[in-house]
Design a protein around this motif. Structure first.
Motif, mmCIF file in Angstrom:
data_model
loop_
_atom_site.group_PDB
_atom_site.id
_atom_site.type_symbol
_atom_site.label_atom_id
_atom_site.label_comp_id
_atom_site.label_asym_id
_atom_site.label_seq_id
_atom_site.Cartn_x
_atom_site.Cartn_y
_atom_site.Cartn_z
ATOM 1 N N ALA A 105 43.196 27.567 36.288
ATOM 2 C CA ALA A 105 44.589 28.031 36.306
ATOM 3 C C ALA A 105 45.092 28.309 34.889
ATOM 4 O O ALA A 105 46.015 29.115 34.699
ATOM 5 N N SER A 106 44.472 27.678 33.886
ATOM 6 C CA SER A 106 44.925 27.897 32.504
ATOM 7 C C SER A 106 44.545 29.287 31.989
ATOM 8 O O SER A 106 45.096 29.741 30.985
ATOM 9 N N TYR A 107 43.626 29.972 32.659
ATOM 10 C CA TYR A 107 43.243 31.316 32.242
ATOM 11 C C TYR A 107 44.300 32.354 32.620
ATOM 12 O O TYR A 107 44.283 33.467 32.118
ATOM 13 N N VAL A 108 45.227 31.995 33.518
ATOM 14 C CA VAL A 108 46.241 32.918 34.003
ATOM 15 C C VAL A 108 47.580 32.561 33.370
ATOM 16 O O VAL A 108 47.995 31.402 33.385
ATOM 17 N N SER A 109 48.248 33.566 32.807
ATOM 18 C CA SER A 109 49.580 33.345 32.217
ATOM 19 C C SER A 109 50.599 34.251 32.918
ATOM 20 O O SER A 109 50.242 35.094 33.749
ATOM 21 N N ASN A 110 51.880 34.101 32.557
ATOM 22 C CA ASN A 110 52.932 34.939 33.155
ATOM 23 C C ASN A 110 52.748 36.406 32.794
ATOM 24 O O ASN A 110 53.172 37.282 33.530
ATOM 25 N N SER B 196 29.382 36.238 37.659
ATOM 26 C CA SER B 196 28.687 37.463 38.039
ATOM 27 C C SER B 196 29.325 38.129 39.255
ATOM 28 O O SER B 196 29.176 39.324 39.450
ATOM 29 N N ASP B 197 30.057 37.369 40.070
ATOM 30 C CA ASP B 197 30.683 37.947 41.255
ATOM 31 C C ASP B 197 31.893 37.123 41.644
ATOM 32 O O ASP B 197 31.933 35.904 41.422
ATOM 33 N N CYS B 198 32.885 37.799 42.205
ATOM 34 C CA CYS B 198 34.097 37.124 42.665
ATOM 35 C C CYS B 198 34.460 37.680 44.024
ATOM 36 O O CYS B 198 34.506 38.901 44.204
ATOM 37 N N THR B 199 34.691 36.810 44.991
ATOM 38 C CA THR B 199 35.142 37.240 46.318
ATOM 39 C C THR B 199 36.369 36.442 46.707
ATOM 40 O O THR B 199 36.445 35.234 46.443
ATOM 41 N N VAL B 200 37.331 37.115 47.320
ATOM 42 C CA VAL B 200 38.565 36.459 47.771
ATOM 43 C C VAL B 200 38.288 35.836 49.124
ATOM 44 O O VAL B 200 37.873 36.521 50.063
ATOM 45 N N THR B 201 38.465 34.517 49.244
ATOM 46 C CA THR B 201 38.222 33.819 50.513
ATOM 47 C C THR B 201 39.483 33.701 51.353
ATOM 48 O O THR B 201 39.409 33.687 52.566
ATOM 49 N N SER B 202 40.650 33.568 50.690
ATOM 50 C CA SER B 202 41.923 33.582 51.432
ATOM 51 C C SER B 202 42.929 34.367 50.605
ATOM 52 O O SER B 202 43.162 34.065 49.432
ATOM 53 N N SER C 254 47.565 42.560 47.798
ATOM 54 C CA SER C 254 46.281 43.023 47.265
ATOM 55 C C SER C 254 46.312 43.079 45.745
ATOM 56 O O SER C 254 45.287 42.883 45.093
ATOM 57 N N ALA C 255 47.474 43.292 45.155
ATOM 58 C CA ALA C 255 47.586 43.337 43.689
ATOM 59 C C ALA C 255 47.294 41.959 43.086
ATOM 60 O O ALA C 255 46.579 41.853 42.075
ATOM 61 N N LEU C 256 47.819 40.897 43.703
ATOM 62 C CA LEU C 256 47.560 39.538 43.202
ATOM 63 C C LEU C 256 46.093 39.149 43.392
ATOM 64 O O LEU C 256 45.500 38.516 42.516
ATOM 65 N N ASP C 257 45.510 39.534 44.528
ATOM 66 C CA ASP C 257 44.099 39.221 44.783
ATOM 67 C C ASP C 257 43.195 39.930 43.776
ATOM 68 O O ASP C 257 42.273 39.324 43.216
ATOM 69 N N ALA C 258 43.462 41.215 43.523
ATOM 70 C CA ALA C 258 42.648 41.971 42.575
ATOM 71 C C ALA C 258 42.809 41.425 41.155
ATOM 72 O O ALA C 258 41.830 41.329 40.399
ATOM 73 N N ALA C 259 44.032 41.042 40.794
ATOM 74 C CA ALA C 259 44.277 40.499 39.457
ATOM 75 C C ALA C 259 43.545 39.175 39.271
ATOM 76 O O ALA C 259 43.000 38.905 38.188
ATOM 77 N N THR C 260 43.499 38.359 40.312
ATOM 78 C CA THR C 260 42.796 37.073 40.235
ATOM 79 C C THR C 260 41.326 37.289 39.912
ATOM 80 O O THR C 260 40.786 36.675 38.981
ATOM 81 N N CYS C 261 40.667 38.143 40.642
ATOM 82 C CA CYS C 261 39.238 38.374 40.416
ATOM 83 C C CYS C 261 39.000 39.041 39.064
ATOM 84 O O CYS C 261 38.042 38.706 38.364
ATOM 85 N N ARG C 262 39.865 39.974 38.686
ATOM 86 C CA ARG C 262 39.697 40.653 37.385
ATOM 87 C C ARG C 262 39.791 39.652 36.233
ATOM 88 O O ARG C 262 38.951 39.641 35.328
ATOM 89 N N ILE C 263 40.764 38.765 36.299
ATOM 90 C CA ILE C 263 40.958 37.773 35.228
ATOM 91 C C ILE C 263 39.809 36.779 35.203
ATOM 92 O O ILE C 263 39.295 36.435 34.131
ATOM 93 N N MET C 264 39.382 36.295 36.358
ATOM 94 C CA MET C 264 38.300 35.305 36.412
ATOM 95 C C MET C 264 36.981 35.898 35.902
ATOM 96 O O MET C 264 36.227 35.233 35.194
ATOM 97 N N ARG C 265 36.710 37.161 36.247
ATOM 98 C CA ARG C 265 35.469 37.789 35.756
ATOM 99 C C ARG C 265 35.474 37.931 34.239
ATOM 100 O O ARG C 265 34.442 37.751 33.603
ATOM 101 N N SER C 266 36.620 38.256 33.688
ATOM 102 C CA SER C 266 36.649 38.522 32.239
ATOM 103 C C SER C 266 36.842 37.266 31.400
ATOM 104 O O SER C 266 36.310 37.191 30.288
#
Length: 171
Positions: free
Chosen positions: A85-90, A119-125, A130-142
Motif C-alpha cells: 500500500a505504501s507504493y500508492v500515493s494520492n 512479471s504478471d498482475c491479475t485483478v482477482t476482485s 476499471s480505471a482503479l483496477d488498471a492503475a493498481t496493476c500498472r503501479i504494482m508492475r512498475s
C-alpha cells in the motif's frame, strides 16, 4: 420281393419282431451324417493354442496421461521489500476516477519472478472501476520489489502474492 423289403437294408430283411433291427432311428442317422461331414470339413489336428494357456485378455483402454508434475515446492515464499500500500500515493489516483468520484478496494495477484520483480498482475476482485483496477496493476508492475521465493535447494524461483489495495478520495 415285396415293396417293404426293398426299403430295408439286407441285415434287416428278416425281422423277428418289430423294431428289433439294428438300424438307427432317422434323427440319429441325420445326426451321425452331420458329424461325419463336420469331421471331413474340419482339419484332423486341432488349431494350435496360443503360447499362454490363459484366454486372451480384452484390450484395456489406456488411462489418460498423467498430469504435469507440480512446480517445485517453495520453502520460503516471496516477500515484499515494503508494504504494498505504501507504493500508492494520492498523486496516483486516476483522473477519470477522481472526476467520477470512484472509490473501492481492488484485490490482485502478482506473479513474482526469480529476480524479485513482478512479471504478471491479475485483478482477482474488482473495485467497480476499471480505471482503479488498471492503475493498481500498472503501479504494482512498475514499483513493487520482492525478495524472491526459494525452493528446497535454496535457488530463487517464481511465486505468487495476493493482496488488496483500498482507493479513497482524500478531501
Amino acid at each position: 420281393m415285396s415293396p417293404r423289403s426293398r426299403r430295408r437294408p439286407r441285415s434287416c430283411r428278416r425281422p423277428r419282431r418289430r423294431r428289433t433291427c439294428s438300424r438307427r432311428p432317422s434323427w440319429r442317422r441325420r445326426l451321425s451324417s452331420a458329424r461325419r461331414l463336420r469331421r471331413r470339413r474340419s482339419p484332423r489336428f486341432p488349431p494350435p493354442r496360443p503360447s499362454s494357456s490363459r484366454r486372451p485378455r480384452r484390450r484395456l483402454r489406456r488411462p489418460p496421461p498423467a498430469p504435469p508434475p507440480p512446480p517445485p515446492r517453495t520453502v520460503e515464499p516471496a516477500r515484499a521489500r515494503a508494504n504494498l500500500a505504501s507504493y500508492v500515493s494520492n498523486d496516483d489516483y486516476p483522473a477519470s476516477a477522481l472526476r467520477n468520484e470512484e472509490e473501492g478496494t481492488t484485490g490482485f495477484r502478482l506473479t513474482v519472478g526469480p529476480n524479485g520483480r513482478v512479471s504478471d498482475c491479475t485483478v482477482t476482485s474488482s473495485s467497480g472501476s476499471s480505471a482503479l483496477d488498471a492503475a493498481t496493476c500498472r503501479i504494482m508492475r512498475s514499483r513493487a520489489r520482492f525478495t524472491p521465493a526459494r525452493d528446497n535447494r535454496g535457488n530463487p524461483t517464481t511465486d505468487s502474492v495476493s493482496a488488496r489495495i483500498t482507493w479513497r478520495i482524500q478531501e
